[in-house]
Design a protein around this motif. Structure first.
Motif, PDB file in Angstrom:
ATOM      1  N   THR A 247       0.854  -1.183   0.000  1.00  0.00           N
ATOM      2  CA  THR A 247       0.000   0.000   0.000  1.00  0.00           C
ATOM      3  C   THR A 247       0.891   1.234   0.000  1.00  0.00           C
ATOM      4  O   THR A 247       1.308   1.712   1.053  1.00  0.00           O
ATOM      5  CB  THR A 247      -0.937   0.011   1.222  1.00  0.00           C
ATOM      6  N   PHE A 248       1.188   1.711  -1.216  1.00  0.00           N
ATOM      7  CA  PHE A 248       1.993   2.908  -1.356  1.00  0.00           C
ATOM      8  C   PHE A 248       1.085   4.132  -1.483  1.00  0.00           C
ATOM      9  O   PHE A 248      -0.069   4.014  -1.900  1.00  0.00           O
ATOM     10  CB  PHE A 248       2.872   2.811  -2.608  1.00  0.00           C
ATOM     11  N   PRO A 249       1.594   5.311  -1.162  1.00  0.00           N
ATOM     12  CA  PRO A 249       0.792   6.513  -1.371  1.00  0.00           C
ATOM     13  C   PRO A 249       0.625   6.795  -2.862  1.00  0.00           C
ATOM     14  O   PRO A 249       1.487   6.443  -3.666  1.00  0.00           O
ATOM     15  CB  PRO A 249       1.608   7.609  -0.694  1.00  0.00           C
ATOM     16  N   GLY A 250      -0.488   7.393  -3.241  1.00  0.00           N
ATOM     17  CA  GLY A 250      -0.712   7.839  -4.605  1.00  0.00           C
ATOM     18  C   GLY A 250      -0.697   9.349  -4.663  1.00  0.00           C
ATOM     19  O   GLY A 250      -0.509  10.036  -3.644  1.00  0.00           O
ATOM     20  N   PRO A 251      -0.910   9.918  -5.836  1.00  0.00           N
ATOM     21  CA  PRO A 251      -0.859  11.386  -5.966  1.00  0.00           C
ATOM     22  C   PRO A 251      -1.923  12.104  -5.149  1.00  0.00           C
ATOM     23  O   PRO A 251      -1.759  13.290  -4.826  1.00  0.00           O
ATOM     24  CB  PRO A 251      -1.074  11.602  -7.475  1.00  0.00           C
TER      25      PRO A 251
ATOM     26  N   ASP B 238      -4.685   5.620  -2.778  1.00  0.00           N
ATOM     27  CA  ASP B 238      -5.820   6.432  -3.214  1.00  0.00           C
ATOM     28  C   ASP B 238      -6.591   5.795  -4.368  1.00  0.00           C
ATOM     29  O   ASP B 238      -7.471   6.436  -4.956  1.00  0.00           O
ATOM     30  CB  ASP B 238      -5.352   7.833  -3.605  1.00  0.00           C
ATOM     31  N   GLY B 239      -6.262   4.549  -4.721  1.00  0.00           N
ATOM     32  CA  GLY B 239      -6.973   3.842  -5.778  1.00  0.00           C
ATOM     33  C   GLY B 239      -6.386   4.005  -7.157  1.00  0.00           C
ATOM     34  O   GLY B 239      -6.851   3.364  -8.108  1.00  0.00           O
ATOM     35  N   THR B 240      -5.354   4.841  -7.304  1.00  0.00           N
ATOM     36  CA  THR B 240      -4.710   5.003  -8.599  1.00  0.00           C
ATOM     37  C   THR B 240      -3.742   3.855  -8.858  1.00  0.00           C
ATOM     38  O   THR B 240      -3.390   3.096  -7.950  1.00  0.00           O
ATOM     39  CB  THR B 240      -3.948   6.340  -8.663  1.00  0.00           C
TER      40      THR B 240
END
Length: 386
Positions: A304-308, A355-357
């Motif tokens: 689970t990495f961060p998205g923009p 964030d789902g991206t």
């Protein structure tokens, strides 16, 4: 880089409790101290292991300053009696580090010191000028020294325990002979990898373009070396390699120099011939791809990495994004309890950001104690690793 002078200690390969002996969430503040004690059981594997700081907020900076060490569990004499291991003249740990001053990269200790607001002085003889090229210095080190000399005696075996303590650089070991003979009369045998012995030695011809010793970050390799005559110097270095493909940083530079002197007259008939190694526990890796895995022993782990569009957390006045597994941060509680002599299958998935991206970041998967086998891999990003 948020807490540059806070630390702790973490081990690779040692079977230690992640709660008590090897808890990476331990905090040692500036001015404090802590004594680490490890209970090494009688049946613990012998081998070369690795110690480094692992406090989240200072580990990169501190390892870059060469805050690391080898941790060696020696073989009992009974376990190696009658083998080549019993003939070793000297056992030498070689901690390989990297000094970067003024490059502006993620390894630059001057840049990282300023960014982290560390209060400890560097004590450098030069001050890098980031507007020019004249003060950019980078080189590999062995046990904190630049290109030290290893003096050995002819005909005797030496065990070299290599530990790659570079933050994020792969090493590709080669040799260059400089002397009066046609070639260096030396042999190199790999005997163990990350604390596990091979069934027999593996021969490396470091002078050949088709033979090299690869060490990934944190990797440990045990090599036995013997020279019969060395009329000159044998330079061991790391060189760029194409074996690992694009995107892999391979560091180049001198490591150390081997010289030899009169020792014993030894039989050369067995030179560059593989030899058997003692049967040790744990056994060498077994191919697990055809082993049937029960459904209850199969797990999916989503990076689970961060998205923009991910929210930014403020920690110690600095912005940080969310990193976790299956959408959760690690809370210090064991997520998996595994049984000995049971095969488990973990599917590591890196497809969607927090964030789902679509995922755009990659990260190495690693375990600090036990070996594992990659059974399948699909692409670099959008990856499923089994």
């Amino acid at each position: 880089f948020r807490d540059p002078n806070t630390t702790n200690v973490h081990v690779h390969g040692i079977h230690a409790s992640p709660v008590f002996e090897d808890n990476v969430f331990t905090v040692i503040e500036p001015g404090d101290s802590r004594t680490y004690s490890y209970r090494i059981l009688q049946n613990h594997p012998a081998g070369t292991f690795y110690v480094h700081p692992h406090y989240h907020g200072s580990s990169t900076l501190q390892v870059g300053y060469a805050m690391s060490s080898a941790f060696i569990v020696h073989d009992s004499y009974e376990s190696i009696k009658g083998t080549k291991l019993a003939e070793i003249q000297e056992d030498i740990a070689l901690m390989i580090g990297y000094v970067d001053i003024g490059s502006g990269s993620g390894r630059d200790i001057v840049k990282n010191t300023v960014f982290s607001e560390s209060k400890l002085p560097l004590g450098l003889d030069i001050e890098p000028d980031y507007s020019g090229e004249n003060t950019k210095i980078s080189f590999l080190t062995v046990n904190g020294k630049y290109n030290p000399t290893l003096s050995i005696k002819n005909g005797l075996w030496y065990r070299l325990r290599f530990v790659n303590a570079v933050i994020d650089g792969v090493l590709s070991l080669k040799s260059v002979y400089m002397g009066t003979s046609k070639h260096a009369d030396c042999e190199f045998h790999g005997i163990a990898d990350d604390g596990i012995y091979f069934e027999h030695s593996r021969i490396f011809n470091l002078a050949s373009s088709e033979s090299e010793i690869i060490l990934s970050p944190g990797n440990r390799k045990d090599i036995m070396v013997r020279c019969f005559s060395l009329d000159g110097e044998l330079h061991i270095s790391s060189a760029a390699t194409e074996i690992l493909g694009g995107g892999t940083t391979t560091l180049s530079g001198n490591l150390f120099t081997i010289t030899s002197s009169t020792g014993i007259i030894s039989d050369k008939n067995d030179m560059n011939k593989e030899f058997l190694l003692p049967a040790m526990w744990p056994k060498l890796y077994q191919d697990l791809r055809d082993v049937a895995v029960a459904p209850e022993h199969q797990f999916q782990l989503h990076y689970t990495f961060p998205g923009p569009n991910s929210k930014t957390d403020m920690r110690a006045g600095r912005p940080y994004k969310f990193y976790g597994i299956n959408g959760e941060l690690y809370d210090g509680i064991s997520k998996f309890r595994v049984r000995r002599n049971v095969t488990y299958e973990w599917i590591i998935i890196n497809e969607v950001a927090m964030d789902g991206t679509t995922a755009t970041e990659s990260h190495p998967f690693h375990m600090h104690t036990n070996h594992f086998q990659v059974g399948d891999n699909i692409s670099y990003l959008n990856t499923r690793l089994i």
